[in-house]
Design a protein around this motif. Sequence first.
Motif, short mmCIF file in Angstrom:
data_model
loop_
_atom_site.label_atom_id
_atom_site.label_comp_id
_atom_site.label_asym_id
_atom_site.label_seq_id
_atom_site.Cartn_x
_atom_site.Cartn_y
_atom_site.Cartn_z
N ILE A 135 19.05 37.39 14.71
CA ILE A 135 19.90 38.36 14.04
C ILE A 135 19.73 38.21 12.53
CG2 ILE A 135 22.25 39.18 13.66
CD1 ILE A 135 22.96 38.18 16.44
N VAL A 136 19.35 39.30 11.87
CA VAL A 136 19.13 39.26 10.43
C VAL A 136 20.01 40.33 9.77
CG1 VAL A 136 16.77 38.43 10.69
CG2 VAL A 136 17.19 40.88 10.53
N ASP A 137 20.26 40.14 8.49
CA ASP A 137 21.06 41.10 7.73
C ASP A 137 20.22 42.30 7.32
OD1 ASP A 137 23.43 39.60 7.78
OD2 ASP A 137 22.81 38.42 6.03
N VAL A 138 20.88 43.44 7.25
CA VAL A 138 20.30 44.62 6.62
C VAL A 138 20.90 44.72 5.22
CG1 VAL A 138 20.09 47.12 6.66
CG2 VAL A 138 19.98 45.83 8.80
N LYS A 139 20.04 44.75 4.21
CA LYS A 139 20.50 44.81 2.82
C LYS A 139 20.12 46.16 2.21
CE LYS A 139 20.13 39.81 2.12
NZ LYS A 139 19.54 38.71 1.31
N PHE A 140 21.12 46.87 1.73
CA PHE A 140 20.88 48.17 1.09
C PHE A 140 20.65 47.95 -0.41
CE2 PHE A 140 23.17 49.42 4.94
CZ PHE A 140 22.42 50.49 5.36
N ASP A 141 19.53 47.32 -0.73
CA ASP A 141 19.22 47.01 -2.13
C ASP A 141 17.96 47.70 -2.62
OD1 ASP A 141 17.31 45.56 -0.74
OD2 ASP A 141 18.13 43.59 -1.27
N GLY A 142 17.27 48.43 -1.72
CA GLY A 142 16.10 49.19 -2.12
C GLY A 142 14.88 48.36 -2.46
N LYS A 143 14.86 47.07 -2.08
CA LYS A 143 13.73 46.21 -2.41
C LYS A 143 12.58 46.39 -1.43
CE LYS A 143 16.49 42.58 -4.64
NZ LYS A 143 16.86 41.15 -4.63
N ASN A 144 11.37 46.44 -1.96
CA ASN A 144 10.17 46.53 -1.15
C ASN A 144 9.88 45.15 -0.57
OD1 ASN A 144 7.48 46.70 -0.18
ND2 ASN A 144 7.04 48.38 -1.60
#
Length: 216
Positions: free
Chosen positions: A131-140
């Motif tokens: 299980i991993v986090d989804v980060k809404f940071d726009g990083k490639n």
Amino acid sequence: MAQLSFGIQAGANIAFGKITVDDTGLPTLFTNDPKIGITGGFLAEIPISEKLAFRPEINFIQKGSKTNTTLSIFNEFHKITLNYIEIPLNVVYKMRAGRGNFFFGLGPTLSIGISGKEKITNDYDPTKDTIVDVKFDGKNSDNLASNDESRHLKRFDAGANILAGYKLPMGLFIKLGYTYNFLNIDPNKNNGYKNRGFNICVGYMLFDSKAKAPSD
């Protein structure tokens, strides 16, 4: 003419996130199973005429996708849950039917990603989940450290939605909707992720029990 009214609603969203991955110059499109989440929020109905109204909403909604990827010796399954604040801005048309009225609407929608999780399993070792986090940071992700296992997405999304429903005189209503998002929220230029989905909600319009149904 109907008066200004406010309401609450809650229900389910059936999401079909569209994922495209292009690692070799040949794009791969993953066909997803439906990902079911919850939705709920607040709305207002501002009269334009007897039959037309402006209906802005602000909702919490769960989107996402479920995919199956075939690797060399086993299948890998990804279940992505994306939590959004979504703001549909609809114009609705109301038509009297029995004691209540049908309503139909459409308009643009804006979405802001706030959190998310991705669950990864496989049929080689089905007892082990990642299980991993989804980060809404726009990083490639191509530019991140090798030990960064998070999924990175763009925070803002936009699209269009349509809806249809029926409201009873006492203010209770049921609504069906479909949202199609136009933007690719995957920061990797060779990949794609687009949100879309159906939702069904029940709700109650406050300060609306004496509103007059639109005439024919």
